[in-house]
Design a protein around this motif. Structure first.
Motif, mmCIF file in Angstrom:
data_model
loop_
_atom_site.group_PDB
_atom_site.id
_atom_site.type_symbol
_atom_site.label_atom_id
_atom_site.label_comp_id
_atom_site.label_asym_id
_atom_site.label_seq_id
_atom_site.Cartn_x
_atom_site.Cartn_y
_atom_site.Cartn_z
ATOM 1 N N LYS A 159 7.088 7.228 1.999
ATOM 2 C CA LYS A 159 8.327 7.452 1.248
ATOM 3 C C LYS A 159 8.024 7.691 -0.238
ATOM 4 C CE LYS A 159 10.099 3.462 2.323
ATOM 5 N NZ LYS A 159 9.041 2.917 3.205
ATOM 6 N N THR A 160 7.238 6.793 -0.799
ATOM 7 C CA THR A 160 6.906 6.929 -2.214
ATOM 8 C C THR A 160 6.134 8.230 -2.461
ATOM 9 O OG1 THR A 160 6.859 4.539 -2.461
ATOM 10 C CG2 THR A 160 5.704 5.805 -4.127
ATOM 11 N N HIS A 161 5.269 8.545 -1.520
ATOM 12 C CA HIS A 161 4.493 9.780 -1.624
ATOM 13 C C HIS A 161 5.432 10.989 -1.730
ATOM 14 C CE1 HIS A 161 0.601 11.955 -0.289
ATOM 15 N NE2 HIS A 161 1.450 12.863 -0.729
ATOM 16 N N ILE A 216 14.704 7.272 -7.302
ATOM 17 C CA ILE A 216 14.604 5.800 -7.285
ATOM 18 C C ILE A 216 13.983 5.310 -5.990
ATOM 19 C CG2 ILE A 216 15.823 3.612 -7.461
ATOM 20 C CD1 ILE A 216 17.637 4.633 -9.372
ATOM 21 N N ASP A 217 12.903 4.561 -6.155
ATOM 22 C CA ASP A 217 12.136 4.081 -5.007
ATOM 23 C C ASP A 217 12.653 2.716 -4.538
ATOM 24 O OD1 ASP A 217 10.208 4.488 -3.163
ATOM 25 O OD2 ASP A 217 8.497 4.235 -4.516
ATOM 26 N N ASP A 218 12.666 2.531 -3.243
ATOM 27 C CA ASP A 218 13.038 1.238 -2.646
ATOM 28 C C ASP A 218 14.408 0.730 -3.081
ATOM 29 O OD1 ASP A 218 10.720 0.871 -1.072
ATOM 30 O OD2 ASP A 218 9.601 0.393 -2.887
ATOM 31 N N ILE A 219 15.395 1.564 -2.856
ATOM 32 C CA ILE A 219 16.750 1.238 -3.305
ATOM 33 C C ILE A 219 17.295 -0.002 -2.596
ATOM 34 C CG2 ILE A 219 18.074 2.661 -1.656
ATOM 35 C CD1 ILE A 219 18.798 2.562 -5.395
ATOM 36 N N VAL A 315 0.481 4.062 7.588
ATOM 37 C CA VAL A 315 -0.530 4.954 7.019
ATOM 38 C C VAL A 315 -1.338 4.256 5.934
ATOM 39 C CG1 VAL A 315 -0.923 7.150 5.852
ATOM 40 C CG2 VAL A 315 0.911 6.953 7.524
ATOM 41 N N ARG A 316 -0.671 3.399 5.191
ATOM 42 C CA ARG A 316 -1.400 2.703 4.135
ATOM 43 C C ARG A 316 -2.546 1.892 4.716
ATOM 44 N NH1 ARG A 316 2.548 -0.093 1.765
ATOM 45 N NH2 ARG A 316 3.092 1.581 0.347
ATOM 46 N N GLU A 317 -2.282 1.229 5.834
ATOM 47 C CA GLU A 317 -3.343 0.418 6.447
ATOM 48 C C GLU A 317 -4.418 1.287 7.076
ATOM 49 O OE1 GLU A 317 -1.998 -2.887 8.649
ATOM 50 O OE2 GLU A 317 -0.732 -3.556 6.985
HETATM 51 MG MG MG Z 1 6.888 2.874 -1.364
#
Ligand code: MG
Ligand code: ADP
Length: 453
Positions: A159-161, A216-219, A315-317
């Protein structure tokens, strides 16, 4: 505040900045006060230089008294402040004097986007292509395609990506675009500071007037924060009316975010809601390959396959495991073979696999839906219990590796066909009900089940 021995305008200004830093938000300090230059102390007038007319007007409107009083206190005498525009200041801190003036002012407002999070480094697959397409559309035609865009998906799925990628893409085609990228947390801090230091005007100016694109991230984190929601609501309305693009990310769907105002929920649904699901095997392989290639990491097909098969839902892991193996290998000088990878990740994989028991699933599901474990195991057929019960059965079958008869027993002595039909029902519903998908995903995330499928 202690008086300083002041003849030197620069020294006076330094002293003032120390005083100001404790009294205004970091943003106001960095953006508006720090760039000023104290040029002269002439009698009862202090001459300050400011880089452009816009900054001058803004400062006059908002901080004139604050500056005057602060300086007066330092000097121990009443003074007047004269703010004059000196365009040379705009260039002063710029490392490249060739840079055109306009770009300079964009740089001043530069957003902090992770340089790695761009569209070309995002691997697409069936799990994320809808969200990717939506993000691209928004970046190509801000406010004309989908507004707001609500990107939603579990942790570590990109999402952040994607949010940053939108920012980069817009900046690439329109360097003068005013982009604000922030997390809900940071946004909340700004609200708190604006209230505390009476700088609400500056805050409004920033978000309502000086913003073409708001990311805005993580609303979901603004849940329960009334004042923050209130501010966000008004910013949303202003930007929306001005046809400015708004993109938010969240790990839940609007109607699943607890303690959020109904009117905000509704607005999130005005535009497009695009979800990101955990990547399929092929996508996981592609992500690993791309990452290995970009970072120049040695990775053979066998190890890629091993990682892609064992780390499934985040994916991060997946990236973390790859980095860990490579780092380990480069420290020990070992070659990365399948056995080596298995060995390095053994503890991670085992500890996670072991922790998933039917009991822990029942407990988590009960917690999530706010019912009792007892009720999940009961025979009661109330609607509020049936769904959690079926989800718990489905997840137990999927992650705890228990047989149907075994599960039947552990769910209050039920027939194994009851379990089977619950699993089938949930599987079918998952295909058509994004809300259920997100609930299940969230529970899985809490279970941390990336080792099994
Ligand atoms: Mg994020
Ligand atoms: P989220 O914000 O959803 O928790 P992030 O955007 O922080 O997830 O992604 C976690 C990591 O995984 C980041 O390093 C990101 O670059 C990477 N990532 C996620 N999805 C993809 C993808 N489809 N292709 C390439 N990298 C990805």
């Amino acid at each position: 505040m202690s008086k300083v021995d002041i003849e030197d305008p620069e020294e006076l200004w330094r002293a003032f900045l120390v005083h100001a830093k404790e009294r205004v938000s970091g943003h106001v300090y960095e953006t508006w006060l720090k760039p000023l230059r104290c040029a002269e102390i002439a009698g009862e007038t202090v001459r300050l230089e400011v880089r452009d007319q816009f900054s001058r007007d803004w400062l006059c409107d908002h901080y004139c008294d604050f500056i005057r009083d602060g300086l007066a206190e330092l000097l121990g005498a009443a003074i007047a402040v004269d703010l004059v525009v000196n365009p040379a200041l705009a260039v002063r801190s710029e490392p490249d004097p060739e840079e055109p003036q306009q770009v300079e002012s964009t740089k001043e407002r530069r957003v902090h986007l992770n340089p790695r999070y761009i569209f070309s480094s995002f691997v697409s697959g069936p799990s994320n292509q809808f969200a990717l397409a939506a993000a691209r559309a928004v970046a190509d035609k801000p406010a004309l395609s989908y507004n707001p865009l609500f990107l939603f998906g579990g942790t570590g799925l990109g999402k952040t990506h994607l949010l940053s990628a939108i920012g980069h893409q817009v900046l690439a085609s329109k360097p003068e675009a005013k982009i604000i990228y922030t997390s809900s947390e940071q946004f909340m801090n700004e609200v708190v500071n604006a209230v505390r230091f009476s700088t609400m005007d500056a805050f409004h100016q920033k978000y309502r007037r000086n913003c073409d694109i708001l990311l805005i991230d993580d609303i979901q984190m603004i849940a329960g924060k009334d004042r923050t929601q209130h501010e966000f609501f008004h910013i949303f309305n202003t930007l929306y009316d001005l046809q400015r693009q708004i993109v938010v990310t969240s790990d839940r769907l609007p109607h699943e975010i607890p303690e959020i105002e109904e009117r905000l929920r509704t607005r999130f649904q005005w535009g497009l809601i695009a979800d990101i699901q955990p990547p399929e095997y092929e996508t996981r392989v592609a992500i690993l390959r791309k990452k290995a290639m970009t970072d120049g990491l040695p990775l053979n097909a066998e190890v890629t396959d091993f990682l892609a098969k064992n780390i499934r839902s985040n994916v991060r892991e997946l990236e973390g495991a790859l980095v860990r193996i490579v780092a380990h290998a480069s420290l020990t000088g070992a070659t990365i073979t399948l056995d080596y990878a298995r060995q390095v990740l053994a503890d991670v994989l085992v500890s996670r696999a072991q922790s998933i028991s039917v009991e822990s699933i029942q407990k988590l599901v009960a917690q999530y839906f706010q019912v009792r474990v007892l009720d999940i195991k009961s025979q009661r057929r109330m609607k509020v219990l049936v769904r959690p019960r079926q989800v718990a059965m489905y997840l137990s079958r999927k992650h705890a590796g228990a047989s149907y008869p075994d599960l039947g027993q552990r769910f209050g002595d039920k027939d194994h066909t009851t379990i089977m039909s619950a699993c089938k029902k949930i599987e079918a519903r998952l295909k058509e009900d994004p809300s259920l998908r997100s609930q299940v995903l969230e529970i899985e995330r809490q279970l941390d089940v990336h080792t099994k499928q």
